[in-house]
Design a protein around this motif. Structure first.
Motif, PDB file in Angstrom:
ATOM      1  N   LEU A  43     -29.673  57.983 -13.035  1.00  0.00           N
ATOM      2  CA  LEU A  43     -30.063  59.372 -13.286  1.00  0.00           C
ATOM      3  C   LEU A  43     -31.491  59.476 -13.805  1.00  0.00           C
ATOM      4  O   LEU A  43     -32.213  60.427 -13.475  1.00  0.00           O
ATOM      5  N   LEU A  99     -33.650  59.323 -10.696  1.00  0.00           N
ATOM      6  CA  LEU A  99     -33.593  60.518  -9.846  1.00  0.00           C
ATOM      7  C   LEU A  99     -34.301  61.707 -10.488  1.00  0.00           C
ATOM      8  O   LEU A  99     -35.152  62.362  -9.860  1.00  0.00           O
ATOM      9  N   PHE A 100     -33.940  62.037 -11.727  1.00  0.00           N
ATOM     10  CA  PHE A 100     -34.591  63.162 -12.405  1.00  0.00           C
ATOM     11  C   PHE A 100     -36.071  62.887 -12.614  1.00  0.00           C
ATOM     12  O   PHE A 100     -36.911  63.784 -12.499  1.00  0.00           O
ATOM     13  N   TYR A 142     -34.994  65.529  -4.602  1.00  0.00           N
ATOM     14  CA  TYR A 142     -34.573  64.564  -5.611  1.00  0.00           C
ATOM     15  C   TYR A 142     -33.736  65.233  -6.698  1.00  0.00           C
ATOM     16  O   TYR A 142     -32.756  64.664  -7.200  1.00  0.00           O
ATOM     17  N   ALA A 183     -29.962  64.301  -7.776  1.00  0.00           N
ATOM     18  CA  ALA A 183     -29.753  63.916  -9.175  1.00  0.00           C
ATOM     19  C   ALA A 183     -28.548  64.650  -9.750  1.00  0.00           C
ATOM     20  O   ALA A 183     -27.694  64.057 -10.424  1.00  0.00           O
TER      21      ALA A 183
END
Length: 422
Positions: free
Chosen positions: A90, A93-94, A192, A196
């Motif tokens: 995570l 992704l973030f 993205y 996420a």
């Protein structure tokens, strides 16, 4: 009976997608690679239009993402084994979503400013760091979510899906007018962010959020000692650094050469990237058969030999569109022999409690991707463009030598397509 058996095998291959996490991971592989390739391959062209700097300086900026990935790859793998894959996934992704949106901000409000190239370089390095947190962990999640007998088929699907995305992204961006433009950053950032949120929802309360007890007791220094004592892994890493140092010229400095050499350089470069993706997909079946017949070590030797000969010969022929297409096809043949074989061997070498550590450490190959644009840019600034292909060929020859002298044969390896590198 044979037809029924084949049908049953195909159904078994696709049964893996009943697992929502596998399906979402495969979808993320396609869409995130696609949107990233709306802008990342055109970074050199974008900077050459907006930054007054020599090619090797632009190469340093472009190579920042790979250097960031190199720096973070090993640590993200060990961290994923220690604190849980979900957290690391995570963060990647973030973080990637934020980086692309900051790219848009810098391109909108700071273009022409003295700090513009510095800001772009820092953001590019941050994108590499976030990629090192995300992509290696998705490979581990795919393996952890499936029984061993289903992994090879899904890995093959992932390899094909990746090349479809790489083939569609650049021409879509070029012909829609978003390549090397600010809109590509917004599209990538939002994509993205969507995935996420999808991974955050699907992995709530699952085992992917837990750390491995054995890994918790292993320090970073201990992980380094384990990896350093693995002679095969060391040889693979060094050979891939050399191979990627040469191969990344296709995505970086070749774009600048094509842009200057042809009036429709941006669009033709997009076509070359599509040719590369299509060739990789088309050449995958024969490459897989060759790899299974001759084994991983000889497959790596053959791939590096093909790459070396092609690059050295191309330095002697006339620079033309036809020649570039032939070059890309032959380089793609080397790619399908080398890249999947390395990924499969890494997967086989990794102990179950160190799978993320091995895949993370495998991003050390990005040292070649990070240094390649600057090294190639320096060659272009100092010599004729034909010397760039000589440089690529010599790197390929060095990679061949490392494989020849350090790797042992492993005839039991399944050298079919495997998850792509960061």
């Amino acid at each position: 009976m044979e037809v029924d058996a084949n049908k049953g095998e195909a159904e078994s291959d696709f049964a893996a997608y009943r697992n929502p996490l596998v399906s979402v991971t495969m979808a993320s592989t396609f869409f995130l690679k696609l949107v990233s390739f709306l802008c990342i391959p055109f970074m050199t062209i974008y900077l050459s239009k907006n930054v007054d700097a020599p090619p090797y300086v632009i190469g340093i900026i472009v190579g920042g993402s790979q250097l960031g990935s190199l720096t973070a790859g090993f640590f993200s793998g060990v961290l994923a084994d220690r604190v849980g894959k979900r957290r690391v996934l995570l963060i990647g992704l973030f973080g990637s979503a934020l980086v692309f949106l900051l790219f848009w901000t810098v391109a909108t409000w700071f273009r022409g400013a003295a700090l513009f190239p510095v800001a772009f370089g820092l953001l590019n390095a941050c994108y590499g760091v976030m990629s090192a947190f995300f992509w290696p962990v998705t490979q581990v999640l795919m393996a952890d979510s499936l029984p061993k007998e289903r992994r090879p088929a899904v890995f093959r699907h992932r390899y094909v899906v990746t090349n479809f995305a790489v083939g569609i992204g650049p021409p879509a961006g070029a012909f829609l007018g978003v390549a090397s433009a600010r809109a590509a950053f917004v599209i990538s950032g939002c994509s993205y962010l969507v995935f996420a949120l999808a991974f955050w929802w699907l992995t709530r309360g699952t085992g992917f959020g837990a750390s491995d007890r054995a890994a918790e007791r292993r320090s970073f220094t201990g992980a380094i000692k384990v990896l350093g004592s693995d002679r095969v892994f060391r040889g693979l890493t060094v050979s891939m650094i050399l191979f990627t140092l040469a191969y990344c010229q296709i995505d970086s400095n070749l774009s600048a050469i094509v842009n200057r050499g042809f009036s429709d350089g941006v669009r033709f470069f997009s076509v070359l990237l599509t040719v590369n993706a299509v060739a990789v997909i088309a050449l995958q079946p024969p490459a897989t058969m060759i790899a299974k017949r001759i084994g991983p070590r000889r497959t790596l030797l053959l791939g590096n030999a093909v790459f070396t000969v092609v690059c050295l010969l191309f330095s002697l022929v006339e620079f033309s569109k036809t020649g570039l297409v032939v070059l890309i096809v032959l380089v793609s043949a080397a790619e399908v022999l080398v890249v999947p074989t390395v990924s499969v061997v890494v997967d086989e070498l990794a102990p179950p409690t160190m799978r993320a550590t091995y895949f993370g450490a495998a991003t050390l190959r990005n040292l070649g991707l990070g240094a390649g644009p600057a090294a190639g840019g320096l060659v272009l600034a100092s010599f004729d463009r034909g010397l760039l292909f000589v440089f690529m060929g010599l790197c390929g020859a060095a990679a061949w030598a490392v494989v020849h002298f350090t790797l042992r044969e492993n005839s039991d390896a399944d050298t079919g397509p495997s998850p792509e590198s960061v």
